[in-house]
Design a protein around this motif. Sequence first.
Motif, short mmCIF file in Angstrom:
data_model
loop_
_atom_site.label_atom_id
_atom_site.label_comp_id
_atom_site.label_asym_id
_atom_site.label_seq_id
_atom_site.Cartn_x
_atom_site.Cartn_y
_atom_site.Cartn_z
N TRP A 1 0.84 -1.21 0.00
CA TRP A 1 0.00 0.00 0.00
C TRP A 1 0.87 1.26 0.00
CZ3 TRP A 1 -4.63 0.62 -1.61
CH2 TRP A 1 -5.58 -0.39 -1.49
N LEU A 2 1.98 1.24 0.73
CA LEU A 2 2.89 2.40 0.73
C LEU A 2 3.48 2.61 -0.66
CD1 LEU A 2 4.69 1.94 4.16
CD2 LEU A 2 3.04 3.73 3.54
N LEU A 3 3.84 1.53 -1.32
CA LEU A 3 4.36 1.66 -2.69
C LEU A 3 3.28 2.16 -3.64
CD1 LEU A 3 6.65 -1.49 -2.92
CD2 LEU A 3 7.36 0.92 -2.91
N MET A 4 2.04 1.69 -3.47
CA MET A 4 0.95 2.18 -4.32
C MET A 4 0.75 3.68 -4.09
SD MET A 4 -0.04 -0.33 -6.18
CE MET A 4 1.55 -1.14 -6.09
N SER A 5 0.92 4.12 -2.84
CA SER A 5 0.83 5.56 -2.54
C SER A 5 1.93 6.32 -3.26
CB SER A 5 0.95 5.79 -1.03
OG SER A 5 -0.10 5.16 -0.36
N LEU A 6 3.12 5.75 -3.30
CA LEU A 6 4.23 6.40 -4.00
C LEU A 6 3.98 6.45 -5.51
CD1 LEU A 6 6.84 7.84 -3.33
CD2 LEU A 6 8.02 5.65 -3.46
N TYR A 7 3.42 5.39 -6.07
CA TYR A 7 3.03 5.42 -7.49
C TYR A 7 2.02 6.54 -7.73
CZ TYR A 7 5.05 0.89 -8.98
OH TYR A 7 5.89 -0.14 -9.34
N LEU A 8 1.04 6.66 -6.84
CA LEU A 8 0.01 7.69 -6.98
C LEU A 8 0.61 9.08 -6.86
CD1 LEU A 8 -2.97 8.45 -7.30
CD2 LEU A 8 -3.20 8.20 -4.80
N ILE A 9 1.48 9.28 -5.89
CA ILE A 9 2.14 10.59 -5.73
C ILE A 9 2.94 10.93 -6.97
CG2 ILE A 9 3.98 11.80 -4.45
CD1 ILE A 9 2.93 10.22 -1.93
N LEU A 10 3.66 9.96 -7.52
CA LEU A 10 4.42 10.20 -8.74
C LEU A 10 3.51 10.63 -9.87
CD1 LEU A 10 7.01 10.24 -10.40
CD2 LEU A 10 6.70 7.77 -10.78
N GLU A 11 2.40 9.93 -10.06
CA GLU A 11 1.50 10.30 -11.15
C GLU A 11 0.90 11.68 -10.92
OE1 GLU A 11 -2.16 8.86 -13.97
OE2 GLU A 11 -1.86 7.77 -12.10
N ILE A 12 0.55 12.01 -9.69
CA ILE A 12 0.00 13.34 -9.40
C ILE A 12 1.02 14.42 -9.72
CG2 ILE A 12 -0.76 14.87 -7.53
CD1 ILE A 12 -2.17 12.35 -6.32
N VAL A 13 2.27 14.20 -9.36
CA VAL A 13 3.32 15.18 -9.66
C VAL A 13 3.49 15.31 -11.18
CG1 VAL A 13 5.81 15.64 -9.49
CG2 VAL A 13 4.52 14.95 -7.46
N ILE A 14 3.51 14.19 -11.88
CA ILE A 14 3.66 14.23 -13.34
C ILE A 14 2.50 15.01 -13.96
CG2 ILE A 14 3.59 12.85 -15.45
CD1 ILE A 14 5.00 10.61 -13.83
N ILE A 15 1.29 14.70 -13.54
CA ILE A 15 0.11 15.35 -14.10
C ILE A 15 0.06 16.82 -13.70
CG2 ILE A 15 -2.43 15.41 -13.98
CD1 ILE A 15 -1.27 13.23 -15.81
N ALA A 16 0.57 17.16 -12.53
CA ALA A 16 0.53 18.55 -12.05
C ALA A 16 1.43 19.47 -12.88
CB ALA A 16 0.95 18.61 -10.59
N TYR A 17 2.43 18.91 -13.54
CA TYR A 17 3.40 19.72 -14.29
C TYR A 17 2.71 20.76 -15.18
CZ TYR A 17 6.61 20.80 -18.12
OH TYR A 17 7.35 21.45 -19.08
N THR A 18 1.88 20.33 -16.10
CA THR A 18 1.29 21.26 -17.07
C THR A 18 0.28 22.22 -16.44
OG1 THR A 18 1.69 19.71 -18.86
CG2 THR A 18 0.08 21.45 -19.28
N PRO A 19 -0.71 21.73 -15.68
CA PRO A 19 -1.67 22.69 -15.13
C PRO A 19 -1.05 23.70 -14.17
CG PRO A 19 -2.39 20.43 -14.67
CD PRO A 19 -1.10 20.36 -15.41
N VAL A 20 -0.13 23.25 -13.33
CA VAL A 20 0.49 24.17 -12.36
C VAL A 20 1.37 25.18 -13.09
CG1 VAL A 20 2.10 24.36 -10.42
CG2 VAL A 20 0.32 22.60 -10.40
#
Length: 157
Positions: free
Chosen positions: A74-93
Motif C-alpha cells: 500500500w505504501l508503494l501504491m501511494s508512492l506510485y500515486l504521488i508520482l502520477e499526481i506530480v507528473i500530471i501537475a506539471y502542465t496545469p500548475v
Amino acid sequence: MIKSWMVIGGVAILVALAASLIQSSDRQWFRRLQRPRWLTFEAAIPIIWTVIFICGAWSAYIVWERNPGTISTWLLMSLYLILEIVIIAYTPVMCRLRSLQAGTIIGGTGFIIGLILTLAVLPISGWAALLLVPFLLWSPIGTYTTWQMIRLNPQDA
C-alpha cells in the motif's frame, strides 16, 4: 470481481484526466512560448507520455500482485500515486502560474520520486523497476527542455 489491474488502470486514468482541467487562456500562454530549435519531436510527446503511464501502471500491477494488500505494498501504491499526481501537475500548475521555473521544479521533483520508487520496487521485481525506466529516461529530457525554455522566454521564467 474487480481485478487489481482494473483498479490500478482506473485510478491512473482518473488522475490523468485532471490534466484536462487547463483553461484555454493557459493553453494559449504555453503555445506562444518559444521552444528550443532541437525540439522537433513535440508532436510525439503525448504518445511518449501514454507509453510511460502504461508502463507505470503495469509496474504498479506487478508490485501489487507480488504482495497484495500488505502495508508495504500500500505504501508503494501511494508512492506510485504521488508520482502520477506530480507528473500530471506539471502542465496545469506551470500554465496556471505561467512559470517555466515551476515546471522545471515539478519535473525535477518527479524524477527524484521516480528514482526513489524504482529503487524501492527493484528488490520486489526487476520487471516492475524496468517498467519505470522509460519515465526515468524521459523525465530529465522534459525537465531540461522546460529549463531551456526559461532562457528563450525570460519573461515567463
